[in-house]
Write a protein that holds these residues in place. Structure first.
Motif, PDB file in Angstrom:
ATOM      1  N   LEU A  10       0.870  -1.185   0.000  1.00  0.00           N
ATOM      2  CA  LEU A  10       0.000   0.000   0.000  1.00  0.00           C
ATOM      3  C   LEU A  10       0.904   1.232   0.000  1.00  0.00           C
ATOM      4  N   GLY A  11       0.736   2.086  -0.997  1.00  0.00           N
ATOM      5  CA  GLY A  11       1.654   3.233  -1.119  1.00  0.00           C
ATOM      6  C   GLY A  11       2.898   2.832  -1.891  1.00  0.00           C
ATOM      7  N   ALA A  12       2.689   2.024  -2.939  1.00  0.00           N
ATOM      8  CA  ALA A  12       3.819   1.448  -3.689  1.00  0.00           C
ATOM      9  C   ALA A  12       4.628   2.500  -4.434  1.00  0.00           C
ATOM     10  N   THR A  13       3.979   3.622  -4.809  1.00  0.00           N
ATOM     11  CA  THR A  13       4.668   4.642  -5.604  1.00  0.00           C
ATOM     12  C   THR A  13       5.500   5.594  -4.750  1.00  0.00           C
ATOM     13  N   GLY A  14       5.437   5.460  -3.434  1.00  0.00           N
ATOM     14  CA  GLY A  14       6.176   6.363  -2.553  1.00  0.00           C
ATOM     15  C   GLY A  14       7.582   5.862  -2.269  1.00  0.00           C
ATOM     16  N   SER A  15       8.248   6.602  -1.410  1.00  0.00           N
ATOM     17  CA  SER A  15       9.639   6.291  -1.074  1.00  0.00           C
ATOM     18  C   SER A  15       9.766   4.907  -0.416  1.00  0.00           C
ATOM     19  N   LEU A  36      -0.610  -3.624  -5.611  1.00  0.00           N
ATOM     20  CA  LEU A  36       0.135  -2.364  -5.524  1.00  0.00           C
ATOM     21  C   LEU A  36      -0.864  -1.221  -5.517  1.00  0.00           C
ATOM     22  N   SER A  37      -0.607  -0.183  -4.718  1.00  0.00           N
ATOM     23  CA  SER A  37      -1.500   0.985  -4.782  1.00  0.00           C
ATOM     24  C   SER A  37      -0.710   2.254  -5.038  1.00  0.00           C
ATOM     25  N   GLY A  38      -1.370   3.189  -5.726  1.00  0.00           N
ATOM     26  CA  GLY A  38      -0.801   4.515  -5.972  1.00  0.00           C
ATOM     27  C   GLY A  38      -1.899   5.547  -5.792  1.00  0.00           C
ATOM     28  N   PHE A  39      -1.529   6.795  -5.802  1.00  0.00           N
ATOM     29  CA  PHE A  39      -2.530   7.847  -5.587  1.00  0.00           C
ATOM     30  C   PHE A  39      -2.433   8.914  -6.672  1.00  0.00           C
ATOM     31  N   SER A  40      -1.309   9.614  -6.755  1.00  0.00           N
ATOM     32  CA  SER A  40      -1.174  10.630  -7.814  1.00  0.00           C
ATOM     33  C   SER A  40      -0.155  10.223  -8.875  1.00  0.00           C
ATOM     34  N   ARG A  41       0.813   9.393  -8.518  1.00  0.00           N
ATOM     35  CA  ARG A  41       1.857   9.022  -9.483  1.00  0.00           C
ATOM     36  C   ARG A  41       1.423   7.776 -10.254  1.00  0.00           C
ATOM     37  N   GLY A  87     -11.107  -0.420  -2.042  1.00  0.00           N
ATOM     38  CA  GLY A  87     -10.142  -1.241  -2.779  1.00  0.00           C
ATOM     39  C   GLY A  87      -8.902  -1.520  -1.949  1.00  0.00           C
ATOM     40  N   LEU A  88      -8.422  -0.487  -1.240  1.00  0.00           N
ATOM     41  CA  LEU A  88      -7.234  -0.657  -0.390  1.00  0.00           C
ATOM     42  C   LEU A  88      -7.518  -1.669   0.721  1.00  0.00           C
ATOM     43  N   CYS A  89      -8.719  -1.546   1.327  1.00  0.00           N
ATOM     44  CA  CYS A  89      -9.066  -2.475   2.410  1.00  0.00           C
ATOM     45  C   CYS A  89      -9.184  -3.898   1.865  1.00  0.00           C
ATOM     46  N   VAL A 105       0.955   7.493   3.269  1.00  0.00           N
ATOM     47  CA  VAL A 105       1.303   8.537   4.222  1.00  0.00           C
ATOM     48  C   VAL A 105       0.031   9.119   4.846  1.00  0.00           C
ATOM     49  N   GLY A 106       0.058   9.323   6.155  1.00  0.00           N
ATOM     50  CA  GLY A 106      -1.000  10.058   6.840  1.00  0.00           C
ATOM     51  C   GLY A 106      -2.232   9.246   7.183  1.00  0.00           C
ATOM     52  N   ALA A 107      -3.267   9.991   7.622  1.00  0.00           N
ATOM     53  CA  ALA A 107      -4.508   9.368   8.078  1.00  0.00           C
ATOM     54  C   ALA A 107      -5.185   8.543   6.991  1.00  0.00           C
ATOM     55  N   LYS A 128       3.126   5.459  10.321  1.00  0.00           N
ATOM     56  CA  LYS A 128       3.057   5.701  11.767  1.00  0.00           C
ATOM     57  C   LYS A 128       1.827   6.488  12.170  1.00  0.00           C
ATOM     58  N   GLU A 129       1.328   7.350  11.237  1.00  0.00           N
ATOM     59  CA  GLU A 129       0.171   8.184  11.586  1.00  0.00           C
ATOM     60  C   GLU A 129      -1.026   7.318  11.976  1.00  0.00           C
ATOM     61  N   ALA A 130      -1.174   6.158  11.322  1.00  0.00           N
ATOM     62  CA  ALA A 130      -2.312   5.272  11.627  1.00  0.00           C
ATOM     63  C   ALA A 130      -2.267   4.831  13.090  1.00  0.00           C
ATOM     64  N   ASP A 273      19.486   3.779   5.267  1.00  0.00           N
ATOM     65  CA  ASP A 273      18.841   3.268   4.055  1.00  0.00           C
ATOM     66  C   ASP A 273      17.682   2.394   4.523  1.00  0.00           C
ATOM     67  N   MET A 274      16.463   2.780   4.148  1.00  0.00           N
ATOM     68  CA  MET A 274      15.271   2.096   4.674  1.00  0.00           C
ATOM     69  C   MET A 274      15.181   0.643   4.226  1.00  0.00           C
ATOM     70  N   ARG A 275      16.008   0.249   3.254  1.00  0.00           N
ATOM     71  CA  ARG A 275      15.955  -1.160   2.841  1.00  0.00           C
ATOM     72  C   ARG A 275      16.428  -2.095   3.965  1.00  0.00           C
TER      73      ARG A 275
HETATM   74  P1  NDP Z   1       5.630   9.219   0.045  1.00  0.00           P
HETATM   75  O1  NDP Z   1       4.961  10.532  -0.023  1.00  0.00           O
HETATM   76  O2  NDP Z   1       6.897   9.020  -0.720  1.00  0.00           O
HETATM   77  O3  NDP Z   1       4.620   8.061  -0.391  1.00  0.00           O
HETATM   78  C1  NDP Z   1       3.319   8.017   0.097  1.00  0.00           C
HETATM   79  C2  NDP Z   1       2.511   6.945  -0.609  1.00  0.00           C
HETATM   80  O4  NDP Z   1       1.138   7.058  -0.212  1.00  0.00           O
HETATM   81  C3  NDP Z   1       2.523   7.084  -2.122  1.00  0.00           C
HETATM   82  O5  NDP Z   1       2.407   5.821  -2.704  1.00  0.00           O
HETATM   83  C4  NDP Z   1       1.264   7.907  -2.379  1.00  0.00           C
HETATM   84  O6  NDP Z   1       0.762   7.760  -3.697  1.00  0.00           O
HETATM   85  C5  NDP Z   1       0.328   7.313  -1.363  1.00  0.00           C
HETATM   86  N1  NDP Z   1      -0.747   8.229  -0.956  1.00  0.00           N
HETATM   87  C6  NDP Z   1      -0.620   9.549  -0.645  1.00  0.00           C
HETATM   88  N2  NDP Z   1      -1.808  10.060  -0.284  1.00  0.00           N
HETATM   89  C7  NDP Z   1      -2.719   9.044  -0.379  1.00  0.00           C
HETATM   90  C8  NDP Z   1      -4.119   8.949  -0.146  1.00  0.00           C
HETATM   91  N3  NDP Z   1      -4.842  10.017   0.239  1.00  0.00           N
HETATM   92  N4  NDP Z   1      -4.720   7.758  -0.355  1.00  0.00           N
HETATM   93  C9  NDP Z   1      -4.010   6.688  -0.749  1.00  0.00           C
HETATM   94  N5  NDP Z   1      -2.670   6.721  -0.981  1.00  0.00           N
HETATM   95  C10 NDP Z   1      -2.030   7.882  -0.794  1.00  0.00           C
HETATM   96  O7  NDP Z   1       5.877   8.929   1.590  1.00  0.00           O
HETATM   97  P2  NDP Z   1       6.957   7.960   2.268  1.00  0.00           P
HETATM   98  O8  NDP Z   1       7.102   6.715   1.474  1.00  0.00           O
HETATM   99  O9  NDP Z   1       8.167   8.733   2.599  1.00  0.00           O
HETATM  100  O10 NDP Z   1       6.233   7.638   3.643  1.00  0.00           O
HETATM  101  C11 NDP Z   1       5.175   6.699   3.753  1.00  0.00           C
HETATM  102  C12 NDP Z   1       4.915   6.426   5.214  1.00  0.00           C
HETATM  103  O11 NDP Z   1       6.074   5.823   5.776  1.00  0.00           O
HETATM  104  C13 NDP Z   1       4.651   7.691   6.048  1.00  0.00           C
HETATM  105  O12 NDP Z   1       3.704   7.405   7.033  1.00  0.00           O
HETATM  106  C14 NDP Z   1       5.992   7.984   6.689  1.00  0.00           C
HETATM  107  O13 NDP Z   1       5.873   8.648   7.919  1.00  0.00           O
HETATM  108  C15 NDP Z   1       6.531   6.570   6.883  1.00  0.00           C
HETATM  109  N6  NDP Z   1       7.994   6.503   6.936  1.00  0.00           N
HETATM  110  C16 NDP Z   1       8.741   6.850   5.862  1.00  0.00           C
HETATM  111  C17 NDP Z   1      10.127   6.803   5.910  1.00  0.00           C
HETATM  112  C18 NDP Z   1      10.958   7.121   4.705  1.00  0.00           C
HETATM  113  O14 NDP Z   1      12.183   6.963   4.760  1.00  0.00           O
HETATM  114  N7  NDP Z   1      10.412   7.566   3.600  1.00  0.00           N
HETATM  115  C19 NDP Z   1      10.831   6.405   7.136  1.00  0.00           C
HETATM  116  C20 NDP Z   1       9.930   6.035   8.207  1.00  0.00           C
HETATM  117  C21 NDP Z   1       8.574   6.088   8.101  1.00  0.00           C
HETATM  118  P3  NDP Z   1       1.343   8.720  -4.906  1.00  0.00           P
HETATM  119  O15 NDP Z   1       2.801   8.830  -4.680  1.00  0.00           O
HETATM  120  O16 NDP Z   1       0.996   7.928  -6.130  1.00  0.00           O
HETATM  121  O17 NDP Z   1       0.624  10.010  -4.793  1.00  0.00           O
END
Ligand code: NDP
Ligand code: MG
Length: 396
Positions: A10-15, A36-41, A87-89, A105-107, A128-130, A273-275
């Motif tokens: 969940l949040g596959a497109t993020g960091s 895999l889930s994404g939101f804007s990317r 879908g995420l659930c 990320v976030g709530a 962590k926000e959850a 390195d988060m890996r």
């Molecule tokens: P990113 O902003 O890089 O990624 C966030 C992910 O969540 C993306 O896949 C994004 O999709 C998706 N997303 C954003 N908003 C929504 C929404 N409203 N509904 C569904 N999906 C959504 O954040 P990080 O990867 O950096 O962080 C993710 C979590 O991990 C956070 O809670 C952060 O605190 C925690 N964390 C991160 C660390 C890090 O090194 N990055 C270290 C420790 C904790 P899209 O990109 O497609 O918009």
């Protein structure tokens, strides 16, 4: 291990999502991507789908789903595209899923993460926000379902590694005196205080040691990240806020420490390195290669420590107060912070005003006991509304 572990990211497109997929790709004999889930990317999500061929993909809207579904079909994939929180659930709770990486990320990640917890998955918690929002309910659900909750946050992963396996008996039972939570201090650790008024989102997001998403980068700059982590640690390890001490360690090599009553202090070290924590949690209780370079202590040469300055970092005090207050206070704090950080990233407010928004929300909204998810969501909505009101009154 005979069977491939099925993983929803969940949040596959993020960091964190991308680092997780990097580790998964190194171990095709162990792991298979289920969803895999994404939101804007969304182009990135399409590319990831073509590479990892998941059973499901999840996007925010029906219109986007139709588009992605078409693109994936043309690419010869049978991936089904699902929509929104439902879908995420669904992919978090699916009976064929073994492991869920909660990296939204976030709530927005709360319900999908809870869905994974309630169905007893192995849950890798980055979001962590959850946990901050819903702590008591979240941990209750873990105990009820038997979910295996493993921390991805590097500090909490470090603490987990430094604790004995039976720490669930209670920290004092296993001889722990304190938890030492390390913080880098972020990009503004030494910036003259009067210059903080003028710092930009770009400067706030330029973290000295870690490359992360924009929200957590701003949280690191304000040290609200450490505040959220303090609350996260209280829930994960059943600790009192007073048992957790925050120390600034600018090199980010020691990821946290556990201080025992006999004077032993155990630490986990590694390159930032988060890996490393992702691999640790994915394979736990085994160990696998993460792709992270070995730590070169000769190159690092020295490790420094200092106490955090609460004048510079008022968010840390606000979070500690919310941790002490309990009830709805952490959910209020988290939601006010999310609104304030977004406003700072949009250049609607100045960096030091992030703390002002949160302080006012916590002053105006009474802390109440939280007994249900509805209670958590109510606190979240109330804080967002109060924070918006602050913004409307003070906007530059
Ligand atoms: P990113 O902003 O890089 O990624 C966030 C992910 O969540 C993306 O896949 C994004 O999709 C998706 N997303 C954003 N908003 C929504 C929404 N409203 N509904 C569904 N999906 C959504 O954040 P990080 O990867 O950096 O962080 C993710 C979590 O991990 C956070 O809670 C952060 O605190 C925690 N964390 C991160 C660390 C890090 O090194 N990055 C270290 C420790 C904790 P899209 O990109 O497609 O918009
Ligand atoms: Mg962290």
């Amino acid at each position: 291990m005979s069977q491939l572990q099925q993983i929803s990211v969940l949040g596959a497109t993020g960091s964190i999502g991308l680092s997780t997929l990097d580790v998964i790709a190194r171990h095709p004999e162990r792991y298979q991507v289920f969803a895999l889930s994404g939101f804007s990317r969304l182009l990135e999500l399409e590319t990831l789908c073509l590479r990892f061929r998941p059973r499901f993909a999840v996007v925010p809207t029906a219109a986007v789903a139709v588009k992605l579904q078409g693109a994936l079909q043309s690419g010869g994939l049978s991936t089904r595209v699902l929509v929104g929180e439902a879908g995420l659930c669904e992919v978090a709770a699916h009976p064929e899923v073994d492991t869920v990486m909660a990296a939204i990320v976030g709530a927005a990640g709360l319900k999908p993460t809870l869905a994974a917890v309630e169905t007893g998955k192995k849950v890798l918690l980055a979001n962590k926000e959850a946990l901050v929002m819903s702590g008591a309910l979240f941990m209750q659900a873990v105990r009820k379902s038997g979910a295996v909750l493993l921390p991805i946050d590097s500090e909490h992963n470090a603490i987990f590694q430094c604790l004995p396996g039976d720490y669930g008996r209670g920290l004092s039972q296993v001889g722990v005196r304190r938890i030492l939570l390390t913080a880098s201090g972020g990009p503004f650790r030494q910036t003259p205080l009067e210059q903080l008024q003028a710092v930009t989102p770009e400067q706030a997001c330029a973290h000295p040691n870690w490359s992360m998403g924009r929200k957590i980068s701003v949280d690191s700059a304000s040290m609200m990240n450490k505040g959220l982590e303090l609350i996260e640690a209280c829930w994960l390890f059943d600790a009192k806020p007073a048992q957790i001490e925050v120390l600034i360690h600018p090199q980010s090599v020691i990821h946290s420490l556990v201080d025992y009553v006999d004077g032993s202090v155990l630490a986990q070290l590694g390159n930032p390195d988060m890996r490393t924590p992702i691999s640790h949690a994915l394979a736990w209780p085994e160990r696998i290669d993460s792709g992270v370079a070995p730590l070169d202590l000769f190159a690092i040469a020295r490790l420094d420590f200092q106490a955090p300055d609460e004048v510079r970092f008022p968010c840390l005090r606000l979070a500690r107060d919310a941790a002490d207050a309990g009830g709805s206070a952490p959910a209020l704090l988290n939601a006010a912070n999310e609104v304030a950080v977004q406003a700072f990233l949009q250049r609607r407010i100045r960096f030091p005003e992030i703390a002002n928004v949160i302080a006012e929300v916590l002053n105006l909204a009474p802390t109440v006991a939280v007994e249900s998810l509805e209670g958590v969501l109510q606190a979240d909505a109330q804080a967002r509304q109060l924070a918006e009101q602050w913004l409307q009154r003070h906007e530059r």
